[in-house]
Design a protein around this motif. Structure first.
Motif: not given
Length: 156
Positions: A52-60, A102-114
Motif C-alpha cells: 500500500t502507498f500513502v502520501r502525507k499532504a501539506a496539511d498533515g 513529513e508533509p509532501g512525502d510518500s511511503a510504501a507500506v509492505l507486508l511480506y512473508e519470508n
C-alpha cells in the motif's frame, strides 16, 4: 531410511511475516528497487501480502495513493502488485506509517512473508518450539557498533 527431514506440506504453514515502511522524501520514486522486489517474489524468497502507498499532504493528513502512479508523473508502474492486499493492514496501521512522514512525502507500506524461512519455522512448530522474540538491527546502529569496535582495536 532417509536422514533428510520430511518437508512435505511445509509451505502449507506460513513463514515469518515482516513489514517495512519505506519513505520517499518529496514523493520522489524512481522505481529502481521495483525489479529487485519482483525478483524476490519470482524466486519465492518472499511473498507480498500487502503493498500500500500513502502520501502525507501539506496539511498533515495521510491519504492512500494508487499503485499504478504514486508520483503522478506517469512513469512508475506498480500494477504488477495490484491486488496485493491481504486485508491485514488497518486504517490505524496506515495512519501510523503516515505519522513517520513529513508533509509532501510518500511511503510504501509492505507486508511480506519470508518464504525462505517457512521450512525452518514449520520444523520448529513440529518440535513444539516457539520463536519468542525477533527484531531487526537498524543499519546505522550496526555501523555505529562496528565503528566503536574499530576504535577499541586502534586504541589497544
Amino acid at each position: 531410511m532417509s536422514s533428510e527431514p520430511d518437508t512435505t506440506g511445509e509451505l502449507d504453514q506460513p513463514g515469518p511475516i515482516d513489514y517495512l515502511v519505506i519513505a520517499f522524501p518529496g514523493s520522489h520514486l524512481t522505481g529502481e528497487g521495483l525489479p529487485l522486489l519482483v525478483d524476490l517474489v519470482e524466486r519465492d524468497i518472499i511473498r507480498v501480502l500487502d503493498l500500500t502507498f500513502v502520501r502525507k499532504a501539506a496539511d498533515g493528513t495521510v491519504v492512500g495513493a494508487e499503485l499504478a502512479d504514486v508520483t503522478g508523473d506517469g512513469r512508475l508502474d506498480l500494477t504488477v502488485f495490484e491486488g496485493a492486499s491481504s486485508g491485514l493492514f488497518g486504517e490505524s496501521d496506515l495512519a501510523e506509517a503516515g505519522a513517520l512522514l513529513e508533509p509532501g512525502d510518500s511511503a510504501a507500506v509492505l507486508l511480506y512473508e519470508n518464504r525462505w524461512a517457512a521450512p525452518l519455522a514449520n520444523a520448529l512448530r513440529r518440535e513444539d518450539a516457539r520463536i519468542v522474540a525477533g527484531g531487526r538491527v537498524q543499519l546505522q546502529d550496526l555501523l555505529d557498533v562496528l565503528d566503536s569496535l574499530e576504535g577499541l582495536d586502534a586504541a589497544s
